[in-house]
Design an enzyme around this catalytic site. Structure first.
Site, PDB file in Angstrom:
ATOM      1  N   ASP A 149      20.353  17.164 -44.125  1.00 15.69           N
ATOM      2  CA  ASP A 149      21.278  15.764 -44.174  1.00 15.69           C
ATOM      3  C   ASP A 149      20.255  14.595 -44.391  1.00 15.69           C
ATOM      4  O   ASP A 149      20.512  13.492 -44.262  1.00 15.69           O
ATOM      5  CB  ASP A 149      21.919  15.636 -42.754  1.00 15.69           C
ATOM      6  CG  ASP A 149      20.762  15.576 -41.427  1.00 15.69           C
ATOM      7  OD1 ASP A 149      19.423  15.882 -41.783  1.00 15.69           O
ATOM      8  OD2 ASP A 149      21.148  15.210 -40.428  1.00 15.69           O
ATOM      9  N   GLU A 233       8.042  16.830 -32.870  1.00 15.15           N
ATOM     10  CA  GLU A 233       7.037  16.662 -34.058  1.00 15.15           C
ATOM     11  C   GLU A 233       5.684  16.158 -33.627  1.00 15.15           C
ATOM     12  O   GLU A 233       4.568  16.652 -34.094  1.00 15.15           O
ATOM     13  CB  GLU A 233       7.536  15.465 -35.084  1.00 15.15           C
ATOM     14  CG  GLU A 233       8.916  16.127 -35.842  1.00 15.15           C
ATOM     15  CD  GLU A 233      10.257  15.409 -34.892  1.00 15.15           C
ATOM     16  OE1 GLU A 233      11.182  15.346 -35.566  1.00 15.15           O
ATOM     17  OE2 GLU A 233      10.068  15.302 -33.715  1.00 15.15           O
TER      18      GLU A 233
END
Length: 314
Positions: A149, A233
């Site tokens: 996306d 992350e």
């Protein structure tokens, strides 16, 4: 003096003289220009391992199609698509094959252990596949996590090929900011621009870094299901580098935005409830629409949205 210029014309049956005799003197030809440097063959470029987690949702097919169209123009790519599903989807498979990437792996993972980090298990499965491919083929390269996306500039893929360890760059349209990511000076990361999570050691989005495969194999780094929300992350990168100075800025010293966290908005298709004979007696509509019961969609996605059509879910 004979002039031969066939190679300067398109071979379209254009009428032009293939040779021409001259009776007058002709000055000597200047020396020919040196041949242009040959472009490297695609297979000589460092291989890019693009890891894409995906799951069943209304915009999955257009999202994957957009990413496939981007990767069509990128040479020497191995696209690793990992579905959050019990089985692989034939629709996703068709998109991957149509993309004509150099090579691909199409996997599916539906773990029993649920985590709030969507795509975590699929990314870890992608890293396992990278290790398998590199060990079997000895083709080292660069790993990049490309969510379906997001939006990517093709120049990004050119720049990350020469990553030496871990490269970074800013990501646009994220966290209610124009961009988030590293602040760089003289080829070094000196600070970070971010709006939240002051305890994040490395405030980077998934679309903002790439790692060489050798470093993946050496560290065996994986995403941690126990990471706090929004820290996935940062925790992952903490296993790969010791400090900001270990990062390699890309995008002209982090002055370019080459990836955007666009996040396709889920469409409102509640009007499908008003269509009564969508899959009956009309071959065109029946061929275009995927017939899936509301219960089947709930089971596949965990959704309880009762606005979805019972018989004609797109």
């Amino acid at each position: 003096y004979i002039s031969t210029r066939q190679n300067q014309y398109d071979s379209d049956n254009t009428n032009f003289p293939t040779s021409r005799a001259h009776t007058h003197s002709v000055p000597p030809h200047p020396p020919p220009p040196p041949p242009a440097a040959a472009s490297p063959s695609p297979t000589s470029l460092p291989k890019l391992y693009i890891v894409t987690p995906t799951y069943l949702h209304h915009t999955q097919i257009p999202d994957m199609t957009r990413l496939a169209n981007t990767l069509m123009a990128v040479p020497n790519v191995h696209w690793i698509v990992v579905e959050d599903a019990q089985n692989i989807s034939s629709d996703v498979r068709d998109i991957i094959e149509y993309s004509r990437v150099s090579s691909f792996s199409h996997l599916h993972v539906r773990p029993d252990h649920i985590t709030e980090h969507r795509g975590l298990w699929q990314r870890n499965a992608g890293l396992e596949e990278v290790e398998r491919l590199v060990q079997s083929d000895a083709l080292h390269g660069v790993v990049f996590f490309a969510d379906d996306d997001n939006t990517y500039d093709s120049r990004l893929f050119q720049q990350i090929r020469n990553t030496q360890r871990v490269s970074v760059w800013p990501v646009g349209l994220i966290s209610k900011l124009q961009f988030e990511g590293p602040i760089c000076e003289n080829g070094k990361v000196i600070s970070w621009k971010y709006a939240w999570g002051k305890n994040r050691r490395y405030p980077l989005d998934m679309a903002g870094f790439a790692i060489i495969t050798k470093w993946i194999l050496e560290t065996r780094a994986r995403f941690d299901p126990e990471s706090s929300r929004g820290f996935m992350e940062s925790d992952f990168l903490s296993k790969l580098v010791d400090s900001d100075s270990d990062f390699e800025p890309k995008g002209e010293n982090c002055r370019q935005i080459l990836s955007w966290h666009t996040q396709t908005v889920s469409p409102d298709i509640s009007a499908e409830n008003n269509v009564r004979e969508c899959a009956h007696g009309n071959a065109n509509i029946a061929g275009v629409m995927k017939v899936m019961s509301h219960d089947e969609f709930q089971q596949a996605t965990g959704s309880s949205n009762k606005a979805q059509n019972r018989n004609c879910l797109l």
